[in-house]
Design a protein around this motif. Structure first.
Motif, mmCIF file in Angstrom:
data_model
loop_
_atom_site.group_PDB
_atom_site.id
_atom_site.type_symbol
_atom_site.label_atom_id
_atom_site.label_comp_id
_atom_site.label_asym_id
_atom_site.label_seq_id
_atom_site.Cartn_x
_atom_site.Cartn_y
_atom_site.Cartn_z
ATOM 1 N N VAL A 29 0.851 -1.196 0.000
ATOM 2 C CA VAL A 29 0.000 0.000 0.000
ATOM 3 C C VAL A 29 0.881 1.239 0.000
ATOM 4 O O VAL A 29 1.729 1.407 0.876
ATOM 5 N N TYR A 30 0.683 2.093 -0.999
ATOM 6 C CA TYR A 30 1.394 3.373 -1.071
ATOM 7 C C TYR A 30 0.544 4.441 -0.385
ATOM 8 O O TYR A 30 -0.674 4.535 -0.629
ATOM 9 N N THR A 31 1.175 5.261 0.449
ATOM 10 C CA THR A 31 0.430 6.236 1.229
ATOM 11 C C THR A 31 1.242 7.499 1.479
ATOM 12 O O THR A 31 2.473 7.459 1.494
ATOM 13 N N ALA A 32 0.523 8.608 1.682
ATOM 14 C CA ALA A 32 1.150 9.856 2.114
ATOM 15 C C ALA A 32 0.572 10.315 3.445
ATOM 16 O O ALA A 32 0.756 11.460 3.848
ATOM 17 N N ARG A 58 5.552 4.706 2.541
ATOM 18 C CA ARG A 58 5.093 6.061 2.835
ATOM 19 C C ARG A 58 6.112 7.109 2.392
ATOM 20 O O ARG A 58 7.321 6.952 2.600
ATOM 21 N N ASP A 59 5.602 8.182 1.799
ATOM 22 C CA ASP A 59 6.432 9.342 1.467
ATOM 23 C C ASP A 59 5.485 10.513 1.238
ATOM 24 O O ASP A 59 4.267 10.374 1.388
ATOM 25 N N SER A 60 6.036 11.665 0.886
ATOM 26 C CA SER A 60 5.203 12.835 0.628
ATOM 27 C C SER A 60 4.388 12.619 -0.650
ATOM 28 O O SER A 60 4.709 11.757 -1.477
ATOM 29 N N ILE A 64 5.249 10.075 -3.851
ATOM 30 C CA ILE A 64 4.422 8.887 -4.099
ATOM 31 C C ILE A 64 3.769 8.965 -5.476
ATOM 32 O O ILE A 64 3.727 7.969 -6.222
ATOM 33 N N THR A 65 3.280 10.134 -5.844
ATOM 34 C CA THR A 65 2.648 10.294 -7.157
ATOM 35 C C THR A 65 3.648 10.026 -8.273
ATOM 36 O O THR A 65 3.348 9.310 -9.245
ATOM 37 N N ALA A 66 4.847 10.593 -8.141
ATOM 38 C CA ALA A 66 5.884 10.380 -9.160
ATOM 39 C C ALA A 66 6.285 8.910 -9.242
ATOM 40 O O ALA A 66 6.507 8.372 -10.336
ATOM 41 N N SER A 173 7.031 18.356 -4.611
ATOM 42 C CA SER A 173 7.195 17.212 -3.720
ATOM 43 C C SER A 173 6.101 17.119 -2.675
ATOM 44 O O SER A 173 5.886 16.050 -2.099
ATOM 45 N N SER A 174 5.404 18.208 -2.415
ATOM 46 C CA SER A 174 4.415 18.251 -1.345
ATOM 47 C C SER A 174 3.011 18.481 -1.892
ATOM 48 O O SER A 174 2.768 19.426 -2.641
ATOM 49 N N GLY A 175 2.075 17.639 -1.464
ATOM 50 C CA GLY A 175 0.687 17.848 -1.829
ATOM 51 C C GLY A 175 0.143 19.133 -1.251
ATOM 52 O O GLY A 175 -0.692 19.809 -1.873
ATOM 53 N N THR A 176 0.600 19.494 -0.056
ATOM 54 C CA THR A 176 0.164 20.745 0.552
ATOM 55 C C THR A 176 0.659 21.934 -0.264
ATOM 56 O O THR A 176 -0.062 22.918 -0.457
ATOM 57 N N GLY A 177 1.897 21.849 -0.750
ATOM 58 C CA GLY A 177 2.426 22.917 -1.588
ATOM 59 C C GLY A 177 1.607 23.091 -2.856
ATOM 60 O O GLY A 177 1.291 24.214 -3.258
ATOM 61 N N TYR A 178 1.244 21.970 -3.490
ATOM 62 C CA TYR A 178 0.441 22.090 -4.711
ATOM 63 C C TYR A 178 -0.969 22.567 -4.391
ATOM 64 O O TYR A 178 -1.568 23.332 -5.160
#
Length: 344
Positions: A29-32, A58-60, A64-66, A173-178
């Motif tokens: 399972v891939y997760t952020a 787990r990663d940011s 994970i998306t990349a 790299s960050s979902g929050t940044g995007y």
């Protein structure tokens, strides 16, 4: 056959059968999901389903998306759980998700479910879990010491007194940044959004590769202002950090953590079990321990340090637009601002 041999053979067969009965299906399972919550969620799922063993990666969000995109032709994950809905929309466009309607799906708030479900009656490619919301973490002690006032708006962060005192996440790299970048563009339009970020960039000391890091750095006094998300700030404030959470007047960008099955998995039954649990009331009650807005109506209780009207402050986010334009926007952001990003 002698009695000792028969006895040994029976014991061997019994052990083999027992091993088969208790052998767990392993899901990758891939997760952020934030690390401190991931352990709690994993333990609760394991209690309910000890026959499924999960290998968490787990990663940011951006990483994970990349990784998922790079593995498109040879998927390594069975399930994606706790990744931004904007990322899942991107992956769905690449036909990388396996549609599935989890048990109890009809109980969820429709805005937390892939639009194909309500629009076309198709099984959804993804389902939402909870919403994470943009916020500013302001260190009251350092702000007073350095003469940096508490901001009330996004625009305040471009004022001269904030120069060198603002940290925010790198959207690559960050979902929050995007989330921040996409929401500013939706609030003001692209041209004004880039103009805002040009002026904000002058005051940025550095861009981090973690969405929670700016708030954590504000909590320890390493910066006065951290552009982050409400979950992390609320938890740090409750733990005694000298910070105030600021919810800017212009409106709050947001995204949702969501889950999906990866197309091509050979662990479909176990993957469906995880998705069923992810939309359950029990799981949503766990999400609500940190997030004020969850997918299951009637579950969410007020969260300490969140405003009561948090839902009203959230902008009318267009996740489809954010997903379709993601690569173009990130490339332009990288060209303009990456010089202040911290090294990986």
């Amino acid at each position: 056959m002698t009695r000792p041999i028969r006895s040994l053979l029976a014991t061997a067969i019994g052990l083999a059968l027992a091993g088969t009965a208790t052998a767990a299906t392993q899901l990758t399972v891939y997760t952020a999901v934030e690390s401190d919550d991931l352990q709690k969620y994993a333990e609760r799922f394991n209690e309910a389903h000890p026959d499924i063993e999960i290998r968490w990666v787990r990663d940011s969000t951006g990483v994970i998306t990349a990784r998922l995109l790079a593995e498109k032709d040879n998927p390594q994950a069975d399930v994606i759980w706790g990744l931004a809905a904007t990322s899942l929309l991107l992956l769905d466009g690449e036909e990388m998700l396996e549609p599935y309607a989890p048990a109890g799906l009809e109980r969820l708030d429709p805005k937390f479910v892939d639009a194909a479900y309500s629009r076309d009656g198709e099984d959804p490619a993804w389902v939402g879990m909870d919403a994470w919301v943009a916020a500013i973490c302001y260190n009251t002690v350092e702000g007073e010491r350095m003469g940096v006032p508490q901001p009330t708006s996004w625009e305040d962060l471009t004022r001269p007194e904030f120069q060198g005192h603002v940290i925010m996440p790198n959207p690559n790299s960050s979902g929050t940044g995007y989330l921040d970048v996409a929401s500013w563009m939706q609030l003001w339009g692209e041209e004004q959004g880039w103009d805002y970020m040009d002026r904000l960039h002058d005051n940025i000391s550095r861009y981090t590769h973690s969405g929670s890091a700016p708030c954590s750095l504000a909590a320890t006094g390493e910066t006065v202002v951290g552009v982050s998300f409400a979950f992390r700030g609320a938890r740090l404030k409750s733990q005694g950090a000298p910070i105030e959470l600021v919810f800017p007047d212009e409106g709050l960008g947001w995204d949702m953590e969501a889950a999906a099955i990866v197309a091509g998995t050979d662990k479909r039954e176990a993957a469906e079990t995880l998705l069923d649990w992810a939309v359950s009331r029990e799981a949503n009650e766990l999400y609500n321990e940190g997030y004020a807005v969850v997918a299951y109506p009637g579950v969410a209780q007020p969260i300490e340090n969140y405003p009561e009207d948090i839902v009203e402050r959230m902008i009318d986010a267009d996740f489809q637009w954010a997903a379709v334009n993601r690569e173009r926007i990130l490339d332009e952001w990288q060209r303009r601002y990456d010089g202040k990003s911290e090294s990986r």
